[in-house]
Enzyme design. Structure first.
Site, PDB file in Angstrom:
ATOM      1  N   HIS A 122       0.870  -1.178   0.000  1.00  0.00           N
ATOM      2  CA  HIS A 122       0.000   0.000   0.000  1.00  0.00           C
ATOM      3  C   HIS A 122       0.908   1.229   0.000  1.00  0.00           C
ATOM      4  O   HIS A 122       2.031   1.178   0.505  1.00  0.00           O
ATOM      5  CB  HIS A 122      -0.830  -0.063   1.289  1.00  0.00           C
ATOM      6  CG  HIS A 122      -1.894   0.975   1.423  1.00  0.00           C
ATOM      7  ND1 HIS A 122      -1.621   2.251   1.839  1.00  0.00           N
ATOM      8  CD2 HIS A 122      -3.238   0.920   1.215  1.00  0.00           C
ATOM      9  CE1 HIS A 122      -2.757   2.942   1.897  1.00  0.00           C
ATOM     10  NE2 HIS A 122      -3.749   2.149   1.513  1.00  0.00           N
ATOM     11  N   ASP A 199       3.249  -4.598   7.833  1.00  0.00           N
ATOM     12  CA  ASP A 199       2.049  -3.778   7.713  1.00  0.00           C
ATOM     13  C   ASP A 199       0.870  -4.724   7.911  1.00  0.00           C
ATOM     14  O   ASP A 199       0.552  -5.534   7.037  1.00  0.00           O
ATOM     15  CB  ASP A 199       2.035  -3.128   6.323  1.00  0.00           C
ATOM     16  CG  ASP A 199       0.703  -2.436   6.013  1.00  0.00           C
ATOM     17  OD1 ASP A 199      -0.253  -2.595   6.787  1.00  0.00           O
ATOM     18  OD2 ASP A 199       0.639  -1.757   4.974  1.00  0.00           O
ATOM     19  N   GLN A 202      -4.336  -5.159   6.850  1.00  0.00           N
ATOM     20  CA  GLN A 202      -5.339  -6.068   6.289  1.00  0.00           C
ATOM     21  C   GLN A 202      -5.357  -7.439   6.954  1.00  0.00           C
ATOM     22  O   GLN A 202      -6.253  -8.237   6.684  1.00  0.00           O
ATOM     23  CB  GLN A 202      -5.117  -6.240   4.780  1.00  0.00           C
ATOM     24  CG  GLN A 202      -5.366  -4.984   3.983  1.00  0.00           C
ATOM     25  CD  GLN A 202      -6.769  -4.405   4.190  1.00  0.00           C
ATOM     26  OE1 GLN A 202      -7.696  -5.097   4.604  1.00  0.00           O
ATOM     27  NE2 GLN A 202      -6.908  -3.124   3.935  1.00  0.00           N
ATOM     28  N   LYS A 225     -10.409  -0.854  10.685  1.00  0.00           N
ATOM     29  CA  LYS A 225     -10.591  -2.029   9.813  1.00  0.00           C
ATOM     30  C   LYS A 225     -10.945  -3.265  10.643  1.00  0.00           C
ATOM     31  O   LYS A 225     -11.151  -4.344  10.108  1.00  0.00           O
ATOM     32  CB  LYS A 225      -9.311  -2.291   9.015  1.00  0.00           C
ATOM     33  CG  LYS A 225      -8.970  -1.154   8.031  1.00  0.00           C
ATOM     34  CD  LYS A 225      -7.782  -1.520   7.180  1.00  0.00           C
ATOM     35  CE  LYS A 225      -7.169  -0.333   6.462  1.00  0.00           C
ATOM     36  NZ  LYS A 225      -7.943   0.101   5.292  1.00  0.00           N
ATOM     37  N   CYS A 363      -4.730   2.612  -3.637  1.00  0.00           N
ATOM     38  CA  CYS A 363      -3.469   3.058  -3.012  1.00  0.00           C
ATOM     39  C   CYS A 363      -2.366   2.035  -3.230  1.00  0.00           C
ATOM     40  O   CYS A 363      -1.575   1.766  -2.303  1.00  0.00           O
ATOM     41  CB  CYS A 363      -3.639   3.335  -1.523  1.00  0.00           C
ATOM     42  SG  CYS A 363      -4.776   4.665  -1.188  1.00  0.00           S
TER      43      CYS A 363
END
Ligand code: PMP
Length: 404
Positions: A122, A199, A202, A225, A363
């Site tokens: 991202h 990261d 997600q 999220k 993104c």
């Protein structure tokens, strides 16, 4: 615990609303998930009963607000299996967590140093490193993916050398859904004496995060999220590294003593939490973690995997459809195009039928470039989505595709 979808749906008031006269089918969960009443009510209650700035007051409200914020910190620590609460830093979100590491850990990087990342990142895990390049001659080495959307691990291994200072990569791709073998990637980085950052934006809504088991050095994620409030994120950092890093921002809360002769900084985690935090939303994030714990990540994952399989199967019958991301280890994210119809047109027409999907480059422009496309339509699932919704989505897309 059995997965009672109706019981789960009841907890999300927004699922009752309509869009253009049709019942909302929310399939934009990768961008942000919806929030259960438990969390929303808690925010209201906190504003009504407990609003006071944290860590500053002797008065009751301030003490209560502080306790609630620190309770969430303890809950996050348990949730991700961190060693201590000092390793849990509250941020505004994944983006801020990565920027913190880029700025503060990146402070030690020298001209000629190299960072390994991947083409599926991202922008939040690309641009902060590019900003560092304004001041330092740092090289970014970008690991490619194959056509199925799996990382080229051989290339990843080959990029390590004595100038490598960090490996940073997403746990789950927000476009392809690929679940990367991050534990193995971290282990490879460590074999070369290189710290690794993940990261987790997600992954955190779908997978059990165990930072000890992963042995990662940094792990960033966002509450919004994970069925939680907006404006809150967490950066996990290995204590020894965090201790060796300079503060990210200066201001109140992050100091021990300020004088014009010299200022000393607070201990972890407060050294990295300058200014008034989003204490209401941090406190309410705790309720989102309760929701995740009570529903059970394993059950959520099984449910989402079924929806992924079912929907993928249905979509593949639509003439002209191309799905991006076919890794066997995949989260419930489906990116696709239909013929040469613009993703935006598909998104708009689906919206008219009550189906909310995301369109565009998500993104992840370097990844779009890798696949030679400007963008995709992306449908992504959460705990509250149903097979019936998948059917309506597939039928709607079939209608849209037939129009072109
Ligand atoms: N990384 C990934 C993989 C993401 O999907 C996102 C959000 N789309 C981010 C980072 C940034 O998260 P946030 O906007 O919550 O900071």
């Amino acid at each position: 615990m059995s997965f009672d979808i109706e019981r789960i749906r009841e907890q999300f008031p927004i699922l009752q609303r309509t869009v253009g006269g049709k019942r909302l089918i929310y399939l934009d969960n990768t961008a942000t998930s919806q929030t259960p009443a438990l969390v929303v009510d808690n925010i209201t209650s906190l504003y009504e009963h407990t609003k006071a700035n944290v860590h500053r007051g002797v008065h009751t409200l301030s003490q209560e607000a502080t306790d609630l914020q620190e309770q969430t910190r303890r809950k996050v620590k348990d949730y991700i299996n961190a060693e201590s609460i000092e390793e849990v830093i509250f941020t505004r979100g994944t983006t801020e967590g990565i920027n913190l590491v880029a700025s503060s850990f990146g402070d030690r990087f020298r001209d000629g140093d190299e960072i390994i990342l991947t083409v599926m990142e991202h922008h939040a895990n690309i641009v902060p490193w590019q900003l560092l390049q304004r001041h330092k001659d740092i090289k970014l080495r970008v690991v490619d993916v194959n056509d199925k959307g799996e990382l080229d691990l051989e290339q990843y291994k080959s990029y390590f050398n004595d100038r490598t200072v960090l490996a940073t990569f997403t746990h789950v791709s927000n476009v392809l859904g690929t679940v990367n073998p991050v534990k193995e990637m971290i282990c490879i980085a460590h074999e070369h004496g290189v710290p690794a950052m993940v990261d987790g934006a997600q992954a955190s809504p779908h997978l059990k995060i165990d930072v000890k088991d992963l042995d990662c050095d940094f792990y960033a994620f966002s509450s919004h999220k994970m069925y939680g409030p907006t404006g809150v994120g967490v950066l996990y950092g290995r204590r020894s590294l965090l201790e060796s890093m300079p503060p990210y921002q200066g201001g109140g809360e992050m100091i021990k003593h300020v004088s014009f002769k010299g200022t000393t900084f607070a201990d972890l985690p407060f050294k990295f939490e300058a200014g008034t935090p989003d204490f209401i939303d941090i406190a309410a994030f705790s309720k989102a973690l309760d929701f995740l714990n009570e529903t059970g990540l394993d059950s959520i994952r099984t449910h989402e995997e079924e929806l992924l399989r079912y929907t993928t199967h249905g979509l593949l019958e639509i003439p002209g459809i191309k799905i991006y991301g076919e890794a066997p280890e995949k989260a419930a994210v489906i990116s696709f195009n239909v013929g040469d119809v613009h993703n935006y047109d598909i998104g708009l027409l689906l919206d008219k039928l009550g189906v909310a999907v995301r369109t565009g480059h998500h993104c992840a422009q370097p990844l779009m470039e890798r696949f030679g496309i400007p963008g995709t339509v992306r449908a992504s699932f959460a705990a509250y989505n149903t097979q019936e919704e998948a059917d309506i989505f597939i039928a709607a897309l079939r209608r849209v595709a037939a129009m072109f």
